[in-house]
Every structure is written in structure tokens, then in C-alpha cells.
Design a protein around this motif. Structure first.
Motif, short mmCIF file in Angstrom:
data_model
loop_
_atom_site.label_atom_id
_atom_site.label_comp_id
_atom_site.label_asym_id
_atom_site.label_seq_id
_atom_site.Cartn_x
_atom_site.Cartn_y
_atom_site.Cartn_z
N THR A 161 0.82 -1.21 0.00
CA THR A 161 0.00 0.00 0.00
C THR A 161 0.86 1.26 0.00
O THR A 161 0.64 2.16 -0.83
CB THR A 161 -0.98 0.00 1.19
N PRO A 162 1.87 1.37 0.87
CA PRO A 162 2.73 2.56 0.80
C PRO A 162 3.48 2.67 -0.53
O PRO A 162 3.64 3.77 -1.05
CB PRO A 162 3.70 2.39 1.96
N ALA A 187 4.10 5.46 -5.69
CA ALA A 187 4.05 5.40 -7.15
C ALA A 187 2.99 6.35 -7.71
O ALA A 187 3.22 7.02 -8.73
CB ALA A 187 3.78 3.97 -7.61
N ALA A 188 1.84 6.43 -7.05
CA ALA A 188 0.79 7.34 -7.49
C ALA A 188 1.23 8.80 -7.37
O ALA A 188 0.97 9.61 -8.27
CB ALA A 188 -0.49 7.10 -6.69
N VAL A 189 1.92 9.12 -6.29
CA VAL A 189 2.41 10.49 -6.10
C VAL A 189 3.46 10.82 -7.16
O VAL A 189 3.47 11.93 -7.72
CB VAL A 189 2.97 10.66 -4.67
N SER A 198 3.01 13.74 -9.88
CA SER A 198 4.02 14.78 -9.95
C SER A 198 4.55 14.94 -11.38
O SER A 198 4.73 16.06 -11.86
CB SER A 198 5.17 14.45 -9.00
N ASP A 199 4.80 13.82 -12.04
CA ASP A 199 5.29 13.89 -13.42
C ASP A 199 4.23 14.45 -14.36
O ASP A 199 4.55 15.18 -15.30
CB ASP A 199 5.73 12.51 -13.90
#
Length: 91
Positions: free
Chosen positions: A29-30, A35-37, A41-42
Motif C-alpha cells: 500500500t505505501p 508510485a501514485a504520487v 508529480s510527473d
């Protein structure tokens, strides 16, 4: 390069042997949140990504290989002896 070969062998064993499976590590989960952040961001900073394309690509590939290695180790390694074998192969 060794990591790519080990991961390719692991993926092929996942396809061949139905008993092999991807086990969910406690940190999935972390890792998925990070990865989502990174992806957000990209996507929200295309100018900075384009200006530093080589560094961004290298960083993303390193993070992806780290995540894949976490899933590899949690799916394959069951004992202390197996940890030693995997470390000897990768190092």
C-alpha cells in the motif's frame, strides 16, 4: 543487468508454474501510494520533466526495479538460506 535477468526468469516462472504466485508484501500500500504520487508529480510538471528527461527516466526506472524486486523477494524467498542465495546472485 543481473536484476533484469532475475526478474525475467521470475516472470517466466510465474507464467509456467501455476503454484507460483505474487504474494502481497506488507508494504504494498505505501509503495503504491508513492508510485501514485510520483505519477501525479510527473503529470502535473511536464516542463520540469522535459527539461530533466534523462534524470527523470533513470529515477523512474530505478524506482520500478525496486518495486519489482520487493515483489520478487516476498514471492520467492521463504527462509534465511534463500535470502543468502538471492543476495549472492544479485550482488
Amino acid at each position: 543487468m543481473v536484476v533484469a535477468v532475475v526478474l525475467a526468469a521470475w516472470f517466466s516462472s510465474l507464467l509456467i508454474d501455476p503454484r507460483m504466485g505474487i504474494l502481497k508484501p506488507h508494504v504494498s500500500t505505501p509503495l503504491l501510494c508513492i508510485a501514485a504520487v510520483i505519477l501525479c508529480s510527473d503529470l502535473t510538471n511536464p516542463g520540469r520533466v522535459n527539461a530533466n528527461e534523462d534524470a527523470v527516466t533513470k529515477s523512474l526506472m530505478f524506482f520500478a526495479s525496486f518495486v519489482l524486486m520487493v515483489y520478487f523477494v516476498t514471492s520467492v524467498v521463504r527462509s534465511r538460506r534463500e535470502i543468502d542465495i538471492v543476495l549472492k546472485v544479485l550482488v
